[in-house]
Design a protein around this motif. Structure first.
Motif, PDB file in Angstrom:
ATOM      1  N   UNK A  62      16.395 -43.817  73.827  1.00 22.74           N
ATOM      2  CA  UNK A  62      17.322 -44.948  73.842  1.00 22.74           C
ATOM      3  C   UNK A  62      17.484 -45.460  72.417  1.00 22.74           C
ATOM      4  N   UNK A  63      18.439 -44.899  71.663  1.00 24.82           N
ATOM      5  CA  UNK A  63      18.633 -45.322  70.275  1.00 24.82           C
ATOM      6  C   UNK A  63      19.395 -46.636  70.193  1.00 24.82           C
ATOM      7  N   UNK A  64      19.415 -47.198  69.002  1.00 20.00           N
ATOM      8  CA  UNK A  64      20.224 -48.382  68.758  1.00 20.00           C
ATOM      9  C   UNK A  64      21.654 -47.951  68.481  1.00 20.00           C
ATOM     10  N   UNK A  65      22.575 -48.412  69.311  1.00 16.39           N
ATOM     11  CA  UNK A  65      23.968 -48.070  69.100  1.00 16.39           C
ATOM     12  C   UNK A  65      24.641 -48.947  68.072  1.00 16.39           C
ATOM     13  N   UNK A  66      24.160 -50.192  67.951  1.00 17.46           N
ATOM     14  CA  UNK A  66      24.799 -51.150  67.053  1.00 17.46           C
ATOM     15  C   UNK A  66      24.388 -50.950  65.601  1.00 17.46           C
ATOM     16  N   UNK A  67      23.143 -50.576  65.390  1.00 16.14           N
ATOM     17  CA  UNK A  67      22.630 -50.451  64.018  1.00 16.14           C
ATOM     18  C   UNK A  67      21.953 -49.103  63.867  1.00 16.14           C
ATOM     19  N   UNK A  68      22.711 -48.127  63.436  1.00 20.76           N
ATOM     20  CA  UNK A  68      22.168 -46.772  63.291  1.00 20.76           C
ATOM     21  C   UNK A  68      21.040 -46.769  62.258  1.00 20.76           C
ATOM     22  N   UNK A  69      19.968 -46.046  62.605  1.00 21.15           N
ATOM     23  CA  UNK A  69      18.838 -45.983  61.685  1.00 21.15           C
ATOM     24  C   UNK A  69      17.858 -47.124  61.858  1.00 21.15           C
ATOM     25  N   UNK A  74      11.674 -44.477  72.990  1.00 19.29           N
ATOM     26  CA  UNK A  74      11.704 -43.239  73.763  1.00 19.29           C
ATOM     27  C   UNK A  74      10.493 -43.168  74.661  1.00 19.29           C
ATOM     28  N   UNK A  75      10.630 -42.379  75.725  1.00 21.15           N
ATOM     29  CA  UNK A  75       9.500 -42.055  76.596  1.00 21.15           C
ATOM     30  C   UNK A  75       9.469 -40.541  76.768  1.00 21.15           C
ATOM     31  N   UNK A  76       8.304 -39.962  76.541  1.00 19.92           N
ATOM     32  CA  UNK A  76       8.074 -38.542  76.765  1.00 19.92           C
ATOM     33  C   UNK A  76       7.201 -38.392  78.001  1.00 19.92           C
ATOM     34  N   UNK A  77       7.610 -37.539  78.915  1.00 19.92           N
ATOM     35  CA  UNK A  77       6.845 -37.330  80.141  1.00 19.92           C
ATOM     36  C   UNK A  77       6.702 -35.834  80.408  1.00 19.92           C
ATOM     37  N   UNK A  78       5.571 -35.456  80.980  1.00 22.17           N
ATOM     38  CA  UNK A  78       5.378 -34.058  81.371  1.00 22.17           C
ATOM     39  C   UNK A  78       6.243 -33.731  82.581  1.00 22.17           C
ATOM     40  N   UNK A  94      21.673 -54.398  75.635  1.00 22.59           N
ATOM     41  CA  UNK A  94      22.024 -53.207  76.404  1.00 22.59           C
ATOM     42  C   UNK A  94      21.989 -51.941  75.564  1.00 22.59           C
ATOM     43  N   UNK A  95      22.352 -52.052  74.292  1.00 23.09           N
ATOM     44  CA  UNK A  95      22.457 -50.878  73.423  1.00 23.09           C
ATOM     45  C   UNK A  95      21.714 -51.118  72.111  1.00 23.09           C
ATOM     46  N   UNK A  96      20.617 -51.877  72.196  1.00 20.11           N
ATOM     47  CA  UNK A  96      19.918 -52.297  70.983  1.00 20.11           C
ATOM     48  C   UNK A  96      18.732 -51.414  70.623  1.00 20.11           C
ATOM     49  N   UNK A  97      18.387 -50.466  71.490  1.00 24.75           N
ATOM     50  CA  UNK A  97      17.239 -49.608  71.202  1.00 24.75           C
ATOM     51  C   UNK A  97      15.925 -50.345  71.269  1.00 24.75           C
TER      52      UNK A  97
END
Length: 268
Positions: A62-69, A74-78, A94-97
């Motif tokens: 889930x990246x930040x859409x408003x402020x790139x970088x 994130x979630x990593x699952x087996x 909603x899109x803030x990462x």
């Protein structure tokens, strides 16, 4: 056992070649929550993606859409998640990462990157708005989970040291964001509402264990740290916690982030 790790990577592209990719290849965790990834899908290094694929990780980013970088979680699952939800039911986030959660059988695991404020600036205002939104979201999430006979675990960089034992130099930080009275009271209220600080429950009455150390000076060498990377769980899951460790690097030079992974093992 169910093993869950959480770490603020301080930029996944920078951390990857410095040790993150190797750590992900070696860990026996079933779930890993990452914060401050600072990358969209197209920005992820090929070496990291190859390592995730080789070791059977499912990536929910889930990246930040408003402020790139900036920001990003994130979630990593087996196991492949049954469902994914991003954000905390408010347009600003909603899109803030800042937040993502995944459903696994009987368990919801979330990765949180709570805003880091600076007193007297718009950044602190942003942090306080998030706190005001996040508390009722968690209350609803806990109620819904109870109705579904499901446990919830919110891992991440909470950017608040709750008590004096959670920050080495607490006297010098009483007026700084991360240790402000109203921030600490917010956590106290959260815990009073039924959420549990898992690591503190397993390490009562001690300083730390710290999970973040400034890159400035000799903070890491002197263990002048903050305990702000938390596993916050519903009571049923917290009661199944058996061990909690901070995977602190052996030396300053071996660090791949200014945070260290916080790993908890829960009885299945």
């Amino acid at each position: 056992m169910l093993t869950v790790s959480s770490v603020n990577v301080n930029g996944v592209r920078a951390a990857g070649p410095k040790g993150l990719t190797a750590w992900l290849a070696a860990t026996d965790a079933d779930v890993v929550c990452l914060q401050e990834t600072r990358a969209r899908h197209e920005d992820l290094p090929a070496a990291l993606l190859a390592a995730l694929d080789a070791h059977g990780w499912h990536l929910t980013l889930a990246p930040s859409g408003a402020a790139r970088g900036r920001a990003g979680v994130a979630v990593l699952t087996r196991a492949e998640p049954e469902a994914v939800r991003i954000g905390v039911d408010a347009a600003e986030w909603a899109d803030a990462g800042r937040y993502v959660e995944v459903d696994l059988p009987g368990l919801t695991v979330a990765s949180l990157y709570l805003p880091n404020g600076t007193v007297g600036t718009p950044r602190q205002d942003e942090k306080d708005r998030f706190l005001a939104t996040f508390a009722p979201y968690l209350a609803l999430r806990r109620e819904k989970a109870a109705a579904e006979d499901r446990e919830v675990l919110v891992c991440g960089d909470w950017n608040i040291a709750h008590a004096e034992a959670d920050i080495r130099n607490w006297r010098g930080n009483v007026r700084n964001s991360g240790f402000l009275p109203h921030e600490r009271a917010w956590l106290t209220e959260l815990y009073g509402a039924g959420w549990v600080d898992v690591v503190r429950g397993l390490h009562p009455g001690v300083d730390g264990p710290y999970s973040w150390w400034s890159y400035r000076g000799r903070a890491f060498d002197n263990d002048t740290g903050w305990r702000i990377d938390l596993h916050v769980a519903t009571a049923g899951l917290a009661g199944r916690a058996r061990s909690a460790v901070v995977e602190r690097a052996a030396t300053h030079g071996e660090r791949w982030s200014d945070h260290a992974p916080v790993t908890v093992r829960y009885a299945s």
